[in-house]
Design a protein around this motif. Structure first.
Motif, short mmCIF file in Angstrom:
data_model
loop_
_atom_site.label_atom_id
_atom_site.label_comp_id
_atom_site.label_asym_id
_atom_site.label_seq_id
_atom_site.Cartn_x
_atom_site.Cartn_y
_atom_site.Cartn_z
N ILE A 84 3.70 -14.83 7.89
CA ILE A 84 2.70 -14.78 6.82
C ILE A 84 1.55 -15.74 7.13
CG2 ILE A 84 2.30 -15.28 4.38
CD1 ILE A 84 5.28 -14.35 3.95
N ALA A 85 1.91 -16.95 7.63
CA ALA A 85 0.89 -17.96 7.91
C ALA A 85 -0.06 -17.52 9.02
CB ALA A 85 1.55 -19.28 8.29
N LYS A 118 9.32 -0.77 3.76
CA LYS A 118 10.21 -1.93 3.61
C LYS A 118 9.51 -3.20 4.04
CE LYS A 118 14.57 -1.93 4.48
NZ LYS A 118 15.89 -1.84 5.15
N VAL A 119 8.72 -3.11 5.09
CA VAL A 119 7.96 -4.28 5.56
C VAL A 119 6.96 -4.69 4.49
CG1 VAL A 119 6.34 -5.14 7.30
CG2 VAL A 119 8.25 -3.66 7.99
N ALA A 120 6.24 -3.72 3.94
CA ALA A 120 5.22 -4.02 2.93
C ALA A 120 5.82 -4.65 1.67
CB ALA A 120 4.47 -2.74 2.57
N ALA A 121 7.09 -4.32 1.39
CA ALA A 121 7.74 -4.82 0.17
C ALA A 121 8.41 -6.17 0.36
CB ALA A 121 8.77 -3.79 -0.31
N ARG A 122 8.35 -6.75 1.53
CA ARG A 122 8.98 -8.05 1.75
C ARG A 122 8.32 -9.12 0.87
NH1 ARG A 122 9.12 -7.81 8.42
NH2 ARG A 122 10.86 -6.33 8.58
N PRO A 123 9.13 -10.01 0.31
CA PRO A 123 8.57 -11.06 -0.55
C PRO A 123 7.51 -11.89 0.18
CG PRO A 123 10.96 -10.99 -0.76
CD PRO A 123 10.61 -10.07 0.37
N GLY A 124 6.36 -12.04 -0.46
CA GLY A 124 5.29 -12.86 0.11
C GLY A 124 4.36 -12.13 1.06
N TRP A 125 4.65 -10.86 1.33
CA TRP A 125 3.85 -10.13 2.32
C TRP A 125 2.65 -9.38 1.71
CZ3 TRP A 125 5.11 -8.47 7.67
CH2 TRP A 125 6.08 -9.29 8.27
N ALA A 126 2.53 -9.37 0.41
CA ALA A 126 1.49 -8.54 -0.22
C ALA A 126 0.08 -8.88 0.26
CB ALA A 126 1.57 -8.68 -1.74
N ASP A 127 -0.15 -10.16 0.58
CA ASP A 127 -1.48 -10.57 1.00
C ASP A 127 -1.65 -10.62 2.52
OD1 ASP A 127 -2.54 -10.79 -1.56
OD2 ASP A 127 -1.76 -12.83 -1.81
N VAL A 128 -0.63 -10.23 3.26
CA VAL A 128 -0.79 -10.15 4.71
C VAL A 128 -1.83 -9.07 5.03
CG1 VAL A 128 0.37 -9.51 6.88
CG2 VAL A 128 1.54 -11.00 5.22
N PRO A 129 -2.83 -9.38 5.85
CA PRO A 129 -3.89 -8.39 6.11
C PRO A 129 -3.38 -7.03 6.56
CG PRO A 129 -4.54 -10.54 6.95
CD PRO A 129 -3.12 -10.68 6.48
N ALA A 130 -2.33 -6.99 7.39
CA ALA A 130 -1.79 -5.71 7.86
C ALA A 130 -1.25 -4.88 6.71
CB ALA A 130 -0.69 -5.95 8.89
N VAL A 131 -0.66 -5.54 5.72
CA VAL A 131 -0.12 -4.84 4.56
C VAL A 131 -1.26 -4.36 3.66
CG1 VAL A 131 1.30 -5.08 2.48
CG2 VAL A 131 2.08 -6.08 4.65
N ARG A 132 -2.22 -5.24 3.40
CA ARG A 132 -3.35 -4.86 2.56
C ARG A 132 -4.12 -3.68 3.14
NH1 ARG A 132 -5.05 -10.35 2.42
NH2 ARG A 132 -6.94 -9.67 3.52
#
Length: 265
Positions: A193-194, A213-227
């Motif tokens: 995440i960092a 499943k990757v997108a739903a990982r806790p804390g990943w919502a703001d990861v650019p790849a997920v967004r």
């Protein structure tokens, strides 16, 4: 007059793919059950090994004069075959240059040095063309390559190098230098995440990659790849085997995703 071994068993896919590419497939008498390239190999050759196990008696029944395997993970298989009087070559290449050298060495071992040199030169030209195309892109993404999900394991050295060739920057270069997967395990997701990857490539070693499943990982919502929705599977046969597939289909697939991301901005 033909030189070199006449009855070869390939314990992994990459020697099979190379020997077929060199027109030396008639020497192969047995292959890995994980072989998918070239497709005809599965139809033509008996399957006598997995990756960490092999059917020793079936291999011996094929009367091989040479067995080719890969890495310390196949050390026990190799040792048993050596004790049974079989000549074995275990390669341990982990880089793009190592893969190219492997092609040349395997060709030399079967008396096909000229063809192997031509083939390796062609693979290098293909990589050079991808580098040149990537250099025209307006930006480079930070890339997280996930080799396994539980625990999280980042990509091996040749994968990290191919990410760079394709136009991205691997976010864990210090881990890519570690040859063993156990040394590339991430303790938790905080590091990922960092480092804010723009693209996530998943290749879960034979298991289907699940971007949701990757997108739903806790804390990943703001990861650019997920967004941005840049979570992509690269199927393991074309990237996790240190052979021609990674230097052709694997790197080209990553380059296509990176190009689309770069031109979005």
């Amino acid at each position: 007059m033909s030189h070199g071994p006449r009855r070869i068993v390939c314990l992994t896919e990459e020697p099979t793919e190379v020997l077929y590419a060199l027109g030396e497939q008639d020497r192969i008498v047995g292959i890995s059950g994980f072989t998918v390239r070239p497709p005809r190999a599965r139809r033509e050759k008996p399957k006598v090994s997995a990756f960490t196990s092999a059917k020793i008696d079936e291999i011996l029944a094929l009367e091989p004069d040479f067995v080719v395997g890969f890495s310390d993970i196949q050390a026990d298989i190799a040792a048993e075959l050596v004790r049974r009087g079989v000549e074995v070559w275990i390669s341990n290449h982990r880089s793009v240059d190592g893969i190219l050298d492997y092609v040349r060495r395997l060709g030399a071992l079967v008396g096909a040095s000229a063809a192997a040199d031509d083939y390796a030169d062609g693979l290098q030209r293909g990589l050079d063309a991808i580098v040149a195309e990537a250099a025209t892109l307006p930006r480079r993404p930070r890339v997280y390559f996930e080799e396994w999900d539980e625990p999280r394991i980042s990509g091996i050295r040749w994968v990290a190098e191919l990410v760079r060739i394709a136009g991205g920057d691997d976010i864990f270069p210090e881990l890519a230098a570690q040859s063993l997967a156990k040394h590339r395990i991430l303790a938790n997701d905080d590091q990922i995440i960092a480092r804010a990857p723009d693209i996530v490539f998943g290749s879960w070693c034979g298991k289907k990659f699940r971007p949701e499943k990757v997108a739903a990982r806790p804390g990943w919502a703001d990861v650019p790849a997920v967004r941005g929705g840049h979570l992509h599977e690269i199927k393991s046969p074309i990237i996790l085997q240190p052979g021609p597939a990674a230097l052709t289909d694997g790197v080209r697939e990553m380059a296509g995703h990176i190009r689309r991301w770069a031109l979005e901005g």
